[in-house]
Design an enzyme around this catalytic site. Structure first.
Site, mmCIF file in Angstrom:
data_model
loop_
_atom_site.group_PDB
_atom_site.id
_atom_site.type_symbol
_atom_site.label_atom_id
_atom_site.label_comp_id
_atom_site.label_asym_id
_atom_site.label_seq_id
_atom_site.Cartn_x
_atom_site.Cartn_y
_atom_site.Cartn_z
ATOM 1 N N GLU A 1 -31.080 3.990 61.400
ATOM 2 C CA GLU A 1 -32.151 4.717 62.369
ATOM 3 C C GLU A 1 -33.201 3.930 62.355
ATOM 4 O O GLU A 1 -34.013 3.743 63.179
ATOM 5 C CB GLU A 1 -32.076 6.250 62.329
ATOM 6 C CG GLU A 1 -33.183 6.864 63.010
ATOM 7 C CD GLU A 1 -33.115 8.343 63.064
ATOM 8 O OE1 GLU A 1 -33.982 8.903 63.517
ATOM 9 O OE2 GLU A 1 -32.324 8.852 62.356
ATOM 10 N N GLY B 1 -29.301 16.661 65.105
ATOM 11 C CA GLY B 1 -29.853 17.782 64.505
ATOM 12 C C GLY B 1 -30.139 17.729 63.209
ATOM 13 O O GLY B 1 -29.620 18.452 62.294
ATOM 14 N N SER C 1 -34.473 17.590 62.322
ATOM 15 C CA SER C 1 -35.574 18.393 62.192
ATOM 16 C C SER C 1 -35.611 19.873 62.257
ATOM 17 O O SER C 1 -34.774 20.341 63.351
ATOM 18 C CB SER C 1 -36.724 17.880 63.051
ATOM 19 O OG SER C 1 -37.016 16.166 62.441
ATOM 20 N N ASN D 1 -44.928 8.767 58.988
ATOM 21 C CA ASN D 1 -44.935 7.692 58.019
ATOM 22 C C ASN D 1 -45.437 8.089 56.736
ATOM 23 O O ASN D 1 -45.101 7.456 55.760
ATOM 24 C CB ASN D 1 -46.249 6.711 58.684
ATOM 25 C CG ASN D 1 -45.650 5.925 59.878
ATOM 26 O OD1 ASN D 1 -44.737 6.236 60.261
ATOM 27 N ND2 ASN D 1 -46.590 5.005 60.146
ATOM 28 N N GLU D 2 -45.927 9.477 56.661
ATOM 29 C CA GLU D 2 -46.229 9.958 55.055
ATOM 30 C C GLU D 2 -44.930 9.846 54.267
ATOM 31 O O GLU D 2 -44.921 9.618 53.043
ATOM 32 C CB GLU D 2 -47.352 11.269 55.348
ATOM 33 C CG GLU D 2 -48.569 10.868 55.700
ATOM 34 C CD GLU D 2 -48.278 10.983 57.185
ATOM 35 O OE1 GLU D 2 -49.630 10.573 57.858
ATOM 36 O OE2 GLU D 2 -47.339 10.823 58.136
#
Length: 385
Positions: A251, A132, A134, A371-372
């Site tokens: 992760e 939990g 985002s 990716n940003e």
């Protein structure tokens, strides 16, 4: 059933024996028709029976102490097992999150009660976790989370807020939750805490979100003033940000960050051996294989750093950025030069595998941090911003 080998492999020969054991197990599973290899099966291949067989074989909870159901083996050994499962496209989604990051997270930060409650089930392949993190208005900006946990006079907590893009929440038993316990969203990393929340709580609503392929792997999870006990707090109050960053190294750096589409690449190589390959196809296959080998070395380097007790956050972010880009490049390169039309249903197994890869590609560079965001982490870590 494969017998559990409890002797740690401490050298290359030992790791090679372990790899051979896992391959033999997977060949037997394939011969028995227990699964069909597929891209991205670590996220979408939910098979509780397969996870339980892995647990019985000693290949889950590998690095955990024996007193918690683990096997006290090394991170390189776990890397070998993980790599083979991913390369074969095995259905490991049920246990993946629990084994990958919740087992080390609970071991590092949990109370003795939490360790004994959750770790044996994870090692057995029978207890599944969701993450939990985002939120609808935060995305990869974890410091902007607004889910709130308010402490009650008796030490218990009331949780309110919404999490989104939560993989596997509809089938998980529990969730590790990042919530704000102190301050406001303007405080960013300060005031965040982690909780271990059982999902059978009637005040927790799980709403599956269907992907473009019609499947529901992601979820929106709403906490309607859910009550949890004082024992749900994981680690220290206010230490959630530091704990999450440690977990994200597991992760973001694992082999799944570049091997999600390896079953497709292997299937294409088999097709080319069967039908013959043009010069362009051989060149493309060689280039993709070389990139995969380079990413493997990077991912293994993170494993070595973690085994040494260090925190390779920047290198892990680099692996995730480069690896998830590579996964999409594999699909696009094969689609461009394979002599096959992708079909979701019908067609041959390779055509169906290619179709699955195409439909899953949009998620590769989003999950685990866009990716940003990852490039910002790398830039800061290298002193570039």
């Amino acid at each position: 059933m494969t017998a559990v080998n409890t002797a740690p492999a401490t050298d290359e020969a030992g790791l090679a024996r372990l790899r051979a054991e896992v391959r033999a197990f997977l060949r037997a599973e394939l011969d028995a028709g227990s699964f069909t290899p597929a891209p991205d099966n670590w996220m979408s291949g939910f098979d509780p029976a397969f996870s339980a067989r892995l647990g019985a074989s000693g290949w889950l909870g590998m690095t955990l102490p024996r007193r918690y159901g683990g096997h006290e083996r090394s991170l390189p050994e776990r890397f070998v097992v993980t790599e083979e499962l991913l390369a074969h496209g095995a259905p490991v989604a049920a246990h993946w999150i629990a084994d990958r990051q919740m087992a080390p997270g609970i071991l590092a930060n949990g109370t003795e009660e939490q360790k004994r409650r959750y770790l044996p089930g994870i090692a057995a392949g029978e207890l599944y976790f969701a993450i939990g993190m985002s939120e609808p208005d935060a995305g990869s900006d974890l410091a902007a989370v607004r889910t709130r946990a308010v402490e009650r006079p008796d030490g218990s907590w009331t949780i309110s807020g919404t999490k989104v893009w939560t993989t596997g929440a509809h089938v998980a038993h529990a969730m590790v939750l990042l919530a704000r316990t102190d301050g406001t969203a303007a405080d960013r990393q300060t005031g965040l805490s982690q909780f271990l929340v059982d999902l059978d709580n009637p005040a927790i609503e799980v709403r599956p979100l269907r992907s473009i392929d019609g499947a529901a792997h992601f979820n929106e999870v709403v906490f309607h003033d859910a009550q949890v006990g004082a024992d749900a707090l994981l680690g220290d109050r206010g230490a959630g940000w530091a704990q999450v960053m440690s977990e994200l190294a597991f992760e973001r750096s694992g082999p799944e960050r570049y091997l999600s589409t390896m079953p497709l690449l292997r299937a294409w190589a088999a097709e080319l051996r069967r039908t013959g390959a043009t010069e362009q196809q051989r060149t493309t296959l060689g280039a993709l294989t070389a990139r995969a080998w380079g990413l493997r070395r990077m991912s293994l380097a993170v494993t070595i750093e973690l085994a040494a007790g260090r925190k390779p956050d920047v290198l892990a972010a680099m692996v995730k950025d480069l690896g998830s880009t590579f996964e999409g490049d594999v699909v696009e390169a094969i689609r461009a030069c394979a002599d096959s039309t992708p079909y979701r249903a019908g067609g041959d197994p390779f055509a169906r595998m290619l179709a699955t890869g195409i439909l899953h590609t949009p998620a590769f560079t989003l999950r685990g941090g866009t990716n940003e965001i990852l490039r910002g982490i790398v830039a800061r870590g290298m002193g570039l911003r």
